[in-house]
Motif scaffolding. Sequence first.
Motif, short mmCIF file in Angstrom:
data_model
loop_
_atom_site.label_atom_id
_atom_site.label_comp_id
_atom_site.label_asym_id
_atom_site.label_seq_id
_atom_site.Cartn_x
_atom_site.Cartn_y
_atom_site.Cartn_z
N ASP A 92 -1.25 65.62 73.89
CA ASP A 92 -1.41 64.59 74.92
C ASP A 92 -0.98 63.23 74.36
O ASP A 92 -1.53 62.76 73.36
CB ASP A 92 -2.88 64.55 75.35
CG ASP A 92 -3.12 63.65 76.55
OD1 ASP A 92 -2.79 62.45 76.46
OD2 ASP A 92 -3.65 64.14 77.56
N PHE A 117 -1.46 60.25 75.51
CA PHE A 117 -2.52 59.23 75.55
C PHE A 117 -3.37 59.30 74.30
O PHE A 117 -3.65 58.29 73.66
CB PHE A 117 -3.38 59.41 76.80
CG PHE A 117 -4.58 58.49 76.84
CD1 PHE A 117 -4.42 57.13 77.06
CD2 PHE A 117 -5.86 58.98 76.63
CE1 PHE A 117 -5.51 56.27 77.09
CE2 PHE A 117 -6.96 58.14 76.65
CZ PHE A 117 -6.78 56.78 76.89
N PHE A 118 -3.80 60.51 73.93
CA PHE A 118 -4.62 60.66 72.73
C PHE A 118 -3.84 60.29 71.47
O PHE A 118 -4.40 59.69 70.54
CB PHE A 118 -5.17 62.09 72.61
CG PHE A 118 -6.31 62.37 73.54
CD1 PHE A 118 -7.41 61.55 73.61
CD2 PHE A 118 -6.30 63.49 74.36
CE1 PHE A 118 -8.46 61.79 74.47
CE2 PHE A 118 -7.35 63.77 75.22
CZ PHE A 118 -8.43 62.91 75.27
N MET A 149 -3.79 56.56 71.35
CA MET A 149 -5.11 56.04 70.99
C MET A 149 -5.41 56.24 69.51
O MET A 149 -6.04 55.38 68.88
CB MET A 149 -6.21 56.68 71.85
CG MET A 149 -6.17 56.27 73.32
SD MET A 149 -6.20 54.48 73.61
CE MET A 149 -7.89 54.11 73.22
N LEU A 165 -0.76 53.51 82.44
CA LEU A 165 -1.95 54.34 82.62
C LEU A 165 -2.53 54.20 84.02
O LEU A 165 -2.34 53.20 84.69
CB LEU A 165 -3.01 53.96 81.58
CG LEU A 165 -2.62 54.14 80.12
CD1 LEU A 165 -3.71 53.64 79.21
CD2 LEU A 165 -2.30 55.61 79.82
N TYR A 169 -9.19 56.78 84.73
CA TYR A 169 -10.13 56.62 83.63
C TYR A 169 -9.43 56.24 82.32
O TYR A 169 -9.98 55.48 81.52
CB TYR A 169 -10.95 57.91 83.44
CG TYR A 169 -11.97 57.77 82.35
CD1 TYR A 169 -13.07 56.92 82.51
CD2 TYR A 169 -11.83 58.44 81.14
CE1 TYR A 169 -13.99 56.76 81.50
CE2 TYR A 169 -12.75 58.28 80.13
CZ TYR A 169 -13.84 57.44 80.32
OH TYR A 169 -14.75 57.28 79.31
N LYS A 170 -8.23 56.75 82.10
CA LYS A 170 -7.49 56.40 80.89
C LYS A 170 -7.19 54.90 80.87
O LYS A 170 -7.31 54.24 79.83
CB LYS A 170 -6.20 57.19 80.79
CG LYS A 170 -6.41 58.66 80.51
CD LYS A 170 -5.11 59.42 80.44
CE LYS A 170 -5.36 60.88 80.14
NZ LYS A 170 -4.11 61.65 80.05
N THR A 230 -10.44 53.05 80.04
CA THR A 230 -10.76 53.19 78.62
C THR A 230 -9.93 52.24 77.77
O THR A 230 -10.45 51.55 76.89
CB THR A 230 -10.51 54.65 78.16
OG1 THR A 230 -11.28 55.53 78.98
CG2 THR A 230 -10.88 54.85 76.71
#
Length: 198
Positions: free
Chosen positions: A146, A148-149, A152, A178, A181-182, A185
């Motif tokens: 992923d 996004f992860f 991050m 984004l 919820y992403k 965050t």
Amino acid sequence: MIWFLLLVVLFAFLMGFFQVPIWLMYGILVVVLVFLMFRNPLLFGKDAEKIMAYLKKSKSPYLQFLYHFLHKDLSAAEQAMEKIRSKKSKRNAELMLLMERKQYGKAKELLTQMGRHKAKWYALSDIAINEGDVEAFKQYKEKITDTFFLNMLEIDQAVYDGKKENAVGLLDNIIPKLRGYKLLTAVQYRKQILEGRV
């Protein structure tokens, strides 16, 4: 929600009574589902303030937990966590609290109970960053697909290395892409970095 389900049943009954073609019934169902998905700001919301307001108004214990957790009100988040019925959601909430409190040993124990999920590999990678375990970090990071992860983790590494300006720059680059919820965050994390709470 109950009223909505009752309306769906009534609508289905009326369509069956008037013998509406099945393809029309499925078409209407798809339109309603798409409408509901786009109406939920946690999925496709573009405004972090509206998403936060949605969390605040929500009656769901897990969403209340997220609201308090993102505001760093950990005692209120823990109280909301106790009301969560779903075992999976409760485990995720407990993991988030343990990670925030830097109780990495307990977090690792909890992660052993979780299946092979991308959030598990992200959490283990984040723990490895904070513990300075380079080999474990590489091992867990390889299992994450992923983007996004992965982004991050890069931001977490920059924060851990004391390069907070770089972390904010990385967040500024990904935030416009984004949704839901992403987005919330990332916006909250950026805010915490700028306020020196991370």
